[in-house]
Design an enzyme around this catalytic site. Sequence first.
Site, PDB file in Angstrom:
ATOM      1  N   THR A   1      16.917  31.786  54.977  1.00  0.00           N
ATOM      2  CA  THR A   1      16.516  33.107  54.483  1.00  0.00           C
ATOM      3  C   THR A   1      17.715  34.057  54.425  1.00  0.00           C
ATOM      4  O   THR A   1      17.894  34.777  53.436  1.00  0.00           O
ATOM      5  CB  THR A   1      15.437  33.709  55.413  1.00  0.00           C
ATOM      6  OG1 THR A   1      14.380  32.756  55.560  1.00  0.00           O
ATOM      7  CG2 THR A   1      14.897  35.009  54.850  1.00  0.00           C
TER       8      THR A   1
ATOM      9  N   ARG B   1      13.133  24.004  50.069  1.00  0.00           N
ATOM     10  CA  ARG B   1      13.651  24.989  51.051  1.00  0.00           C
ATOM     11  C   ARG B   1      15.043  24.587  51.530  1.00  0.00           C
ATOM     12  O   ARG B   1      15.880  25.431  51.814  1.00  0.00           O
ATOM     13  CB  ARG B   1      12.661  25.170  52.208  1.00  0.00           C
ATOM     14  CG  ARG B   1      11.486  26.055  51.779  1.00  0.00           C
ATOM     15  CD  ARG B   1      10.511  26.329  52.899  1.00  0.00           C
ATOM     16  NE  ARG B   1      10.980  27.250  53.915  1.00  0.00           N
ATOM     17  CZ  ARG B   1      10.860  28.573  53.886  1.00  0.00           C
ATOM     18  NH1 ARG B   1      10.274  29.162  52.842  1.00  0.00           N
ATOM     19  NH2 ARG B   1      11.279  29.313  54.893  1.00  0.00           N
TER      20      ARG B   1
ATOM     21  N   LYS C   1      13.696  35.354  42.021  1.00  0.00           N
ATOM     22  CA  LYS C   1      13.377  36.764  42.252  1.00  0.00           C
ATOM     23  C   LYS C   1      14.141  37.654  41.254  1.00  0.00           C
ATOM     24  O   LYS C   1      15.073  37.189  40.585  1.00  0.00           O
ATOM     25  CB  LYS C   1      13.723  37.115  43.704  1.00  0.00           C
ATOM     26  CG  LYS C   1      12.838  36.373  44.737  1.00  0.00           C
ATOM     27  CD  LYS C   1      13.320  36.674  46.143  1.00  0.00           C
ATOM     28  CE  LYS C   1      12.390  36.095  47.201  1.00  0.00           C
ATOM     29  NZ  LYS C   1      12.896  36.371  48.579  1.00  0.00           N
TER      30      LYS C   1
ATOM     31  N   HIS D   1      12.529  32.300  46.019  1.00  0.00           N
ATOM     32  CA  HIS D   1      11.422  32.116  46.965  1.00  0.00           C
ATOM     33  C   HIS D   1      10.899  30.699  46.883  1.00  0.00           C
ATOM     34  O   HIS D   1      10.851  30.123  45.797  1.00  0.00           O
ATOM     35  CB  HIS D   1      10.261  33.078  46.648  1.00  0.00           C
ATOM     36  CG  HIS D   1       9.000  32.688  47.380  1.00  0.00           C
ATOM     37  ND1 HIS D   1       8.773  33.048  48.698  1.00  0.00           N
ATOM     38  CD2 HIS D   1       7.949  31.905  47.010  1.00  0.00           C
ATOM     39  CE1 HIS D   1       7.608  32.512  49.087  1.00  0.00           C
ATOM     40  NE2 HIS D   1       7.093  31.827  48.098  1.00  0.00           N
TER      41      HIS D   1
ATOM     42  N   GLU E   1      -0.226  30.523  47.105  1.00  0.00           N
ATOM     43  CA  GLU E   1       0.714  31.215  46.211  1.00  0.00           C
ATOM     44  C   GLU E   1       0.551  30.746  44.757  1.00  0.00           C
ATOM     45  O   GLU E   1       0.616  31.554  43.828  1.00  0.00           O
ATOM     46  CB  GLU E   1       2.151  30.999  46.709  1.00  0.00           C
ATOM     47  CG  GLU E   1       2.404  31.729  48.017  1.00  0.00           C
ATOM     48  CD  GLU E   1       3.680  31.307  48.748  1.00  0.00           C
ATOM     49  OE1 GLU E   1       4.475  30.536  48.180  1.00  0.00           O
ATOM     50  OE2 GLU E   1       3.867  31.757  49.892  1.00  0.00           O
TER      51      GLU E   1
ATOM     52  N   PHE F   1      10.444  45.535  57.053  1.00  0.00           N
ATOM     53  CA  PHE F   1      10.999  45.283  55.717  1.00  0.00           C
ATOM     54  C   PHE F   1       9.930  45.124  54.638  1.00  0.00           C
ATOM     55  O   PHE F   1      10.254  44.894  53.474  1.00  0.00           O
ATOM     56  CB  PHE F   1      11.913  44.048  55.742  1.00  0.00           C
ATOM     57  CG  PHE F   1      11.234  42.752  56.134  1.00  0.00           C
ATOM     58  CD1 PHE F   1      10.598  41.959  55.183  1.00  0.00           C
ATOM     59  CD2 PHE F   1      11.223  42.324  57.461  1.00  0.00           C
ATOM     60  CE1 PHE F   1       9.979  40.767  55.534  1.00  0.00           C
ATOM     61  CE2 PHE F   1      10.593  41.119  57.834  1.00  0.00           C
ATOM     62  CZ  PHE F   1       9.978  40.343  56.857  1.00  0.00           C
TER      63      PHE F   1
ATOM     64  N   TYR G   1       2.916  38.369  49.944  1.00  0.00           N
ATOM     65  CA  TYR G   1       3.640  38.601  51.193  1.00  0.00           C
ATOM     66  C   TYR G   1       2.744  39.179  52.292  1.00  0.00           C
ATOM     67  O   TYR G   1       3.245  39.844  53.210  1.00  0.00           O
ATOM     68  CB  TYR G   1       4.852  39.493  50.930  1.00  0.00           C
ATOM     69  CG  TYR G   1       5.984  38.752  50.230  1.00  0.00           C
ATOM     70  CD1 TYR G   1       6.625  37.670  50.844  1.00  0.00           C
ATOM     71  CD2 TYR G   1       6.403  39.110  48.951  1.00  0.00           C
ATOM     72  CE1 TYR G   1       7.653  36.986  50.215  1.00  0.00           C
ATOM     73  CE2 TYR G   1       7.444  38.427  48.311  1.00  0.00           C
ATOM     74  CZ  TYR G   1       8.061  37.367  48.960  1.00  0.00           C
ATOM     75  OH  TYR G   1       9.089  36.688  48.336  1.00  0.00           O
TER      76      TYR G   1
ATOM     77  N   ASN H   1      17.873  37.716  48.368  1.00  0.00           N
ATOM     78  CA  ASN H   1      18.251  36.300  48.533  1.00  0.00           C
ATOM     79  C   ASN H   1      17.816  35.414  47.361  1.00  0.00           C
ATOM     80  O   ASN H   1      17.695  34.215  47.475  1.00  0.00           O
ATOM     81  CB  ASN H   1      17.766  35.771  49.882  1.00  0.00           C
ATOM     82  CG  ASN H   1      16.270  35.895  50.061  1.00  0.00           C
ATOM     83  OD1 ASN H   1      15.554  36.248  49.130  1.00  0.00           O
ATOM     84  ND2 ASN H   1      15.790  35.600  51.247  1.00  0.00           N
TER      85      ASN H   1
HETATM   86  N1  UDP Z   1      13.136  39.667  54.135  1.00  0.00           N
HETATM   87  C1  UDP Z   1      13.818  40.858  54.274  1.00  0.00           C
HETATM   88  N2  UDP Z   1      14.255  41.216  55.529  1.00  0.00           N
HETATM   89  C2  UDP Z   1      14.058  40.427  56.613  1.00  0.00           C
HETATM   90  C3  UDP Z   1      13.354  39.231  56.462  1.00  0.00           C
HETATM   91  C4  UDP Z   1      12.912  38.874  55.202  1.00  0.00           C
HETATM   92  O1  UDP Z   1      14.031  41.589  53.306  1.00  0.00           O
HETATM   93  O2  UDP Z   1      14.481  40.798  57.726  1.00  0.00           O
HETATM   94  C5  UDP Z   1      12.630  39.304  52.790  1.00  0.00           C
HETATM   95  C6  UDP Z   1      13.480  38.223  52.106  1.00  0.00           C
HETATM   96  O3  UDP Z   1      13.507  38.509  50.714  1.00  0.00           O
HETATM   97  C7  UDP Z   1      12.697  36.956  52.400  1.00  0.00           C
HETATM   98  C8  UDP Z   1      11.259  37.488  52.325  1.00  0.00           C
HETATM   99  O4  UDP Z   1      11.328  38.774  52.914  1.00  0.00           O
HETATM  100  O5  UDP Z   1      12.981  35.936  51.456  1.00  0.00           O
HETATM  101  C9  UDP Z   1      10.229  36.656  53.044  1.00  0.00           C
HETATM  102  O6  UDP Z   1      10.658  36.429  54.359  1.00  0.00           O
HETATM  103  P1  UDP Z   1      10.484  34.997  55.046  1.00  0.00           P
HETATM  104  O7  UDP Z   1      10.811  35.125  56.483  1.00  0.00           O
HETATM  105  O8  UDP Z   1       9.147  34.439  54.671  1.00  0.00           O
HETATM  106  O9  UDP Z   1      11.676  34.143  54.369  1.00  0.00           O
HETATM  107  P2  UDP Z   1      11.658  32.975  53.265  1.00  0.00           P
HETATM  108  O10 UDP Z   1      10.411  32.177  53.461  1.00  0.00           O
HETATM  109  O11 UDP Z   1      11.728  33.647  51.927  1.00  0.00           O
HETATM  110  O12 UDP Z   1      12.908  32.192  53.551  1.00  0.00           O
HETATM  111 MG    MG Z   2       8.428  32.771  53.620  1.00  0.00          MG
END
Ligand code: UDP
Ligand code: MG
Length: 150
Positions: free
Chosen positions: A91, A85, A9, A115, A126, A57, A49, A112
């Site tokens: 996350t 992952r 990212k 992705h 994706e 968010f 997304y 974070n």
């Molecule tokens: N995110 C955020 N706030 C939250 C949850 C998620 O900003 O409370 C962002 C974060 O960058 C995350 C992305 O949204 O990586 C996608 O969320 P997801 O739950 O799909 O997590 P991931 O699959 O990336 O672990």
């Molecule tokens: Mg995700």
Amino acid sequence: MERTFIAIKPDGVKRGFIGKIISRFEDKSYKIVAMKMINVTLEQAKKHYAEHEGKPFFDSLIKYITSGPIVAMVLEGENVIAGTRHIMGKTNPNEADVGTIRGDFAQVKEYNIVHGSDCTESANREIDIYFDKSELCENYKTMLEIVMEH
Ligand code: UDP
Ligand code: MG
């Protein structure tokens, strides 16, 4: 063989962690099938997304992912979706184990740095958002593939 979509990212790119992050995946011998540095368009970000549309968010997430270039990748390997992952960590970097990318390089879930797709269906969806079929390099073997032939 399973494939996944991985992105470094904008915060990962700006903080200078491209090489370190790619190394984590190369160390595991996942095959890099495609890779490029791009500016994500608003359309791509919203498609990517879509599952989070309507959440508190969502708007800041779209701003974040379009705030600078990302490094987009397609990786291939045995159970690569769960494996990557695992390497990325949870996350929320606060809950991510030490030794994971998010555990080692990030502090908050809003930034974070990496992705990774969460299932085969997401991975295919994706990959299609970010790559044309012609960009997938399928004409080489990794050392691990060669080793596993014997
Ligand atoms: N995110 C955020 N706030 C939250 C949850 C998620 O900003 O409370 C962002 C974060 O960058 C995350 C992305 O949204 O990586 C996608 O969320 P997801 O739950 O799909 O997590 P991931 O699959 O990336 O672990
Ligand atoms: Mg995700």
